[in-house]
Scaffold this motif. Structure first.
Motif: not given
Ligand SMILES: NC(=O)C1=CN([C@@H]2O[C@H](COP(=O)(O)OP(=O)(O)OC[C@H]3O[C@@H](n4cnc5c(N)ncnc54)[C@H](O)[C@@H]3O)[C@@H](O)[C@H]2O)C=CC1
Ligand SMILES: O=C(CO)COP(=O)(O)O
Length: 431
Positions: A150-152, A76-81, A319-321, A343-347, A116-118, A172-174, A202-206
């Motif tokens: 939703l992609a877990f 997962g290449g979003g902000s938290f991964g 927090s996105r939520n 971005q992702t808002a699981e809520g 994109k995310y950070l 994942t927090k969903g 409590p782990n806001l990625a930024i």
């Molecule tokens: N960002 C934060 O501060 C925190 C996020 N989390 C949790 O981490 C999880 C991921 O959130 P973020 O990284 O923040 O999301 P994000 O919105 O920053 O990025 C989501 C990432 O998931 C990828 N993705 C979406 N669908 C996919 C699929 N089907 N297969 C593979 N990759 C896919 C997207 O391309 C994107 O890289 C969420 O459940 C969130 O609640 C937990 C703690 C802190």
């Protein structure tokens, strides 16, 4: 594809950490535990606690003399991964971040940032990037999953053919749509033999990218896995606490998103501090009530993954939520708010799942029902809030004094009068 620069260059901050030898030393110590546990077959199947304890005890003695690096994959290449993979790479773990988009991987290798995310945050030189899922997860000790809820399931199914002895940790927090499944439930279903855990707090990625001191919780029934995750991520900036209440820790992370939306909305109405404190505290009551029904320990909600994460997300625009709630409070539709956030808002999904589950099972979740009424039934927010305030008498902490012991007659009387007020005003049907 890997980062072109694996030269282990150190920043001044890393040098000072290495001098004290804290993360690296802990890492090698506990890496040995998990390595040996994995090799000996412990940690691959359902763990026998006494076997784990003796393996840990047996291996502690010679670990200093044979340090090994933990091999980790983050999916997962979003902000938290990205933020978590960066922490692990900085701690000296052999770390690969899997990102599904090939072009994004190329850009990350080139710029060592997640544009994109950070944006603007330089990632550790030693972090490797890949869009090859099989290569990313093979021969790893632990696979951390940080894709949206939703992609877990799909992600787990995709890695299933490559799982031999790796442990899995959900970040994942969903909550899964329509099944009410938490990520740990999905892991048990798709990979029943795997050793797993969940991490939440409590782990806001930024803030983590800014090295602001933070803490989290790794919950697992497996002691070696808990130790390994602590070793992989723990540093002077990031403390990792342990728990064996998987359900409680996981639910804390998922449920608080509902209340972050509520608080973002309340902030748009410029509510006072008393009101915020009331929402936060009653949110905690709902969370632990729901948790108990799901088999969690209510005391877990007093920890970092409960009240800690609730506080962080309910009080920050990071927090996105919270931001979704704030946009809703300013009159935007849910679809427009989700689109604007990008971005992702699981809520957004969790409100629907929890509303449905609580309604089905008769769990008293008035804030969740009220939020559902405003967002999905188009009820007027102020009318719903008023109705919430007029609800009957309850006890404060129901684990101290069960609410049945409150004044039942007065509660019934209040309910009758507030129901008739709501009927007259055409307001909500929320509890
Ligand atoms: N960002 C934060 O501060 C925190 C996020 N989390 C949790 O981490 C999880 C991921 O959130 P973020 O990284 O923040 O999301 P994000 O919105 O920053 O990025 C989501 C990432 O998931 C990828 N993705 C979406 N669908 C996919 C699929 N089907 N297969 C593979 N990759 C896919 C997207 O391309 C994107 O890289 C969420 O459940 C969130 O609640 C937990 C703690 C802190
Ligand atoms: O869970 C988080 C911090 O702990 C992140 O919250 P958001 O998903 O609302 O940004």
């Amino acid at each position: 594809m890997t980062s072109p620069n694996n030269s282990h260059k150190k920043t001044s901050h890393e040098n000072s950490e290495t001098d004290k030898n804290t993360p690296e030393k802990q890492n090698s110590l506990l890496a040995g535990i998990i390595e040996r546990a994995t090799k000996s077959g412990i940690g691959r199947k359902k763990l026998n606690p006494s076997a784990v304890e003796s393996a840990v005890a047996k291996n502690m003695a010679d670990i200093h003399s044979n340090p090994t690096k933990l091999r980790l994959a983050f999916l997962g290449g979003g902000s938290f991964g990205t933020a978590m993979a960066n922490l692990a790479a900085r701690n000296g773990c052999d770390t690969t971040l899997w990102v599904r988009n090939k072009r994004t991987v190329k850009a990350m290798v080139k710029t060592q940032t997640n544009k994109k995310y950070l944006p603007g945050y330089k990632l550790d030189d030693r972090l490797k990037y890949s869009h090859d899922l099989a290569a990313s997860v093979k021969d790893k000790d632990i696979i951390f999953i940080a894709v949206p809820g939703l992609a877990f399931r799909e992600t787990l199914k995709n890695i299933a053919p490559f799982i031999s002895g790796q442990s899995i940790v959900s970040l994942t927090k969903g909550m899964e749509k329509d099944t009410f499944a938490m990520m740990s439930d999905i892991i048990k279903e798709v990979l029943p033999e795997v050793n797993f855990g969940v991490m939440s707090g409590p782990n806001l990625a930024i803030e983590i990218m800014k090295n602001m001191p933070s803490a989290t919780v790794i919950a697992s029934e497996s002691e070696p896995l808990r130790h390994a995750v602590q070793a992989a991520l723990h540093s002077a900036f990031f403390r990792v606490f342990a728990s064996d209440d998987v359900k409680g820790v996981e639910l804390g992370g998922a449920l608080k998103n509902i209340y972050a939306i509520a608080m973002g909305m309340a902030a748009a109405y410029d509510v006072g501090e008393n009101t915020k404190a009331m929402i936060l505290t009653r949110a905690l009551a709902e969370m632990s009530r729901f948790g108990v029904e799901a088999g969690a320990n209510p005391l877990t909600f007093l920890g970092l993954s409960g009240v800690g994460d609730l506080y962080a997300t309910c009080s920050s625009e990071l927090s996105r939520n919270y931001r979704i709630g704030n946009m809703l409070g300013r009159g935007m539709s849910i679809d427009a708010a989700v689109k604007k956030l990008g971005q992702t808002a699981e809520g957004v999904n969790t409100i629907q799942q929890v509303h449905e589950k609580a309604t089905k099972e008769g769990i008293y979740m008035p804030i969740t029902h009220a939020l559902y009424a405003v967002i999905y039934e188009d009820k007027a927010a102020l009318g719903v809030a008023l109705h919430l305030m007029e609800a009957g008498f309850r006890s404060d902490v129901e684990f101290v004094m069960a609410h049945d012991h409150s004044n039942a007659a007065l509660t019934a009387q209040m309910k009758t009068s507030s129901d008739s007020t709501a009927d007259e005003s055409g307001d909500t049907d929320s509890k």
